[in-house]
Design a protein around this motif. Structure first.
Motif, PDB file in Angstrom:
ATOM      1  N   LYS A 100     -23.661 -65.607 -62.001  1.00  0.00           N
ATOM      2  CA  LYS A 100     -24.203 -65.400 -63.345  1.00  0.00           C
ATOM      3  C   LYS A 100     -23.929 -63.967 -63.781  1.00  0.00           C
ATOM      4  O   LYS A 100     -23.827 -63.065 -62.944  1.00  0.00           O
ATOM      5  CB  LYS A 100     -25.714 -65.675 -63.356  1.00  0.00           C
ATOM      6  CG  LYS A 100     -26.093 -67.118 -63.048  1.00  0.00           C
ATOM      7  CD  LYS A 100     -27.601 -67.289 -63.071  1.00  0.00           C
ATOM      8  CE  LYS A 100     -27.993 -68.739 -62.745  1.00  0.00           C
ATOM      9  NZ  LYS A 100     -29.473 -68.909 -62.728  1.00  0.00           N
ATOM     10  N   ASP A 101     -23.800 -63.772 -65.077  1.00  0.00           N
ATOM     11  CA  ASP A 101     -23.570 -62.427 -65.588  1.00  0.00           C
ATOM     12  C   ASP A 101     -24.723 -61.508 -65.194  1.00  0.00           C
ATOM     13  O   ASP A 101     -25.895 -61.899 -65.244  1.00  0.00           O
ATOM     14  CB  ASP A 101     -23.411 -62.453 -67.110  1.00  0.00           C
ATOM     15  CG  ASP A 101     -22.906 -61.133 -67.659  1.00  0.00           C
ATOM     16  OD1 ASP A 101     -22.413 -60.304 -66.863  1.00  0.00           O
ATOM     17  OD2 ASP A 101     -22.993 -60.933 -68.882  1.00  0.00           O
ATOM     18  N   GLY A 102     -24.366 -60.316 -64.782  1.00  0.00           N
ATOM     19  CA  GLY A 102     -25.366 -59.373 -64.318  1.00  0.00           C
ATOM     20  C   GLY A 102     -25.520 -59.342 -62.812  1.00  0.00           C
ATOM     21  O   GLY A 102     -26.213 -58.458 -62.278  1.00  0.00           O
ATOM     22  N   LEU A 150     -16.520 -62.637 -64.133  1.00  0.00           N
ATOM     23  CA  LEU A 150     -17.622 -63.569 -64.371  1.00  0.00           C
ATOM     24  C   LEU A 150     -18.966 -62.861 -64.507  1.00  0.00           C
ATOM     25  O   LEU A 150     -19.946 -63.467 -64.934  1.00  0.00           O
ATOM     26  CB  LEU A 150     -17.693 -64.594 -63.233  1.00  0.00           C
ATOM     27  CG  LEU A 150     -16.447 -65.453 -63.015  1.00  0.00           C
ATOM     28  CD1 LEU A 150     -16.620 -66.347 -61.789  1.00  0.00           C
ATOM     29  CD2 LEU A 150     -16.155 -66.304 -64.251  1.00  0.00           C
ATOM     30  N   THR A 151     -19.006 -61.597 -64.120  1.00  0.00           N
ATOM     31  CA  THR A 151     -20.251 -60.828 -64.230  1.00  0.00           C
ATOM     32  C   THR A 151     -19.948 -59.476 -64.863  1.00  0.00           C
ATOM     33  O   THR A 151     -20.081 -58.421 -64.218  1.00  0.00           O
ATOM     34  CB  THR A 151     -20.939 -60.677 -62.853  1.00  0.00           C
ATOM     35  OG1 THR A 151     -22.109 -59.864 -62.990  1.00  0.00           O
ATOM     36  CG2 THR A 151     -20.011 -60.123 -61.782  1.00  0.00           C
ATOM     37  N   PRO A 152     -19.530 -59.472 -66.138  1.00  0.00           N
ATOM     38  CA  PRO A 152     -19.116 -58.223 -66.797  1.00  0.00           C
ATOM     39  C   PRO A 152     -20.224 -57.185 -66.877  1.00  0.00           C
ATOM     40  O   PRO A 152     -19.947 -55.986 -66.961  1.00  0.00           O
ATOM     41  CB  PRO A 152     -18.677 -58.688 -68.189  1.00  0.00           C
ATOM     42  CG  PRO A 152     -19.305 -60.026 -68.383  1.00  0.00           C
ATOM     43  CD  PRO A 152     -19.372 -60.640 -67.026  1.00  0.00           C
ATOM     44  N   ASN A 153     -21.471 -57.631 -66.847  1.00  0.00           N
ATOM     45  CA  ASN A 153     -22.587 -56.697 -66.867  1.00  0.00           C
ATOM     46  C   ASN A 153     -23.149 -56.434 -65.473  1.00  0.00           C
ATOM     47  O   ASN A 153     -24.186 -55.781 -65.330  1.00  0.00           O
ATOM     48  CB  ASN A 153     -23.695 -57.216 -67.780  1.00  0.00           C
ATOM     49  CG  ASN A 153     -23.249 -57.249 -69.232  1.00  0.00           C
ATOM     50  OD1 ASN A 153     -22.901 -56.217 -69.798  1.00  0.00           O
ATOM     51  ND2 ASN A 153     -23.238 -58.429 -69.834  1.00  0.00           N
TER      52      ASN A 153
END
Length: 281
Positions: A48-50, A70-73
């Protein structure tokens, strides 16, 4: 870790650094070959992102670089023993514009991270080479957050992987290779599905699920297959170095004949088989 296991680890580090130029040269091909195993790992991690993700035995960067998208943050940390391999990973990250990926040297049995740091951990084609696999499993469990997921890929048995046995079976007819001690690191050390499962269970994991992947890798030609094996296959190069020139020529002739017998339709494909095992903390 025992002195003998430390020696194995140090030898592996030296070997991977030595062959890192070959891995850089063949990186695009190898990453295409290994992509199905990386994709299966990613599917099982449920990113999941983050998320803060750890990729162990990162090599030249995958599947960690794909996970980073897939998790840019979030962040992805790729660890490996060999600085030469991590230099390639950093270059690949820069070339792809991946900003949330970092690579650092680390021993899986002594991970330099706080307990419960990561949301997910991946390890593609590394587990069977860890000198102390139980200690590695314990460390992975430690750095995962509660509920975090781990997924790893290892090679299935030699009968499913003629991409490597095609050359090794011939070498072993001509070169006397000492039998490795039982349980020592090697490509097929984790070929039985219960090997990894038992390690993870003992570490404390649950929801342990193995799946099997099979496919073919296309080398384009025998010459390309031979050249690549001579430039990335450390055990193969070590074995060939024990043979004199006439024997090396004989080995190449016999490997070519075996390769062609497995590609009677004019193709240049060999088979692979892998296990992907996932688990949850």
């Amino acid at each position: 870790m025992e002195n003998q296991l430390e020696q194995i680890r140090d030898q592996q580090k030296q070997s991977w650094n030595k062959f890192s130029p070959g891995w850089k040269k063949w990186d695009e091909f190898n990453m295409r070959f290994l992509k199905p195993m990386g994709d299966a790992i990613i599917d099982n991690l449920k990113i999941k992102d983050g998320y803060n993700v750890l990729d162990i035995a990162a090599g030249t960067g995958e599947p960690g670089l794909t996970i980073a998208a897939l998790t840019p943050n979030g962040t992805v940390t790729g660890t490996d023993l060999a600085e030469g391999m991590l230099e390639i990973a950093r270059a690949n990250a820069a070339a792809k514009g991946v900003k949330n990926y970092k690579a650092q040297i680390a021993d899986v049995t002594e991970l330099p991270f706080d307990t419960e740091t990561f949301d997910a951990v991946s390890c593609r084609m590394g587990f069977m080479f860890f000198p102390d696999m139980q200690l590695a499993a314990n460390e992975i469990y430690r750095v995962l957050k509660p509920g975090g997921r781990f997924a790893t890929a290892v090679w299935a048995g030699p009968e499913q992987n003629n991409w490597v046995t095609t050359i090794m079976s011939v070498i072993q007819k001509h070169v006397i290779l000492p039998a490795p001690p039982p349980g020592s690191p090697g490509m097929f050390r984790c070929a039985k599905p219960d090997v990894i499962a038992n390690l993870l269970k003992q570490a404390g994991f649950n929801d342990i699920t193995p799946i099997e992947l099979t496919g073919q890798v296309d080398y384009g030609s025998f010459d390309r297959y031979w050249q690549m094996m001579m430039e990335v296959g450390a055990p193969i190069v070590a074995a060939m170095s024990q043979a004199d020139e006439p024997t090396r020529n004989k080995i190449k002739e016999e490997v070519a004949a075996l390769f062609q017998s497995q590609n009677t339709g004019g193709t240049a494909q060999l088979n692979y088989g892998a296990l992907v095992i996932s688990a949850q903390k």
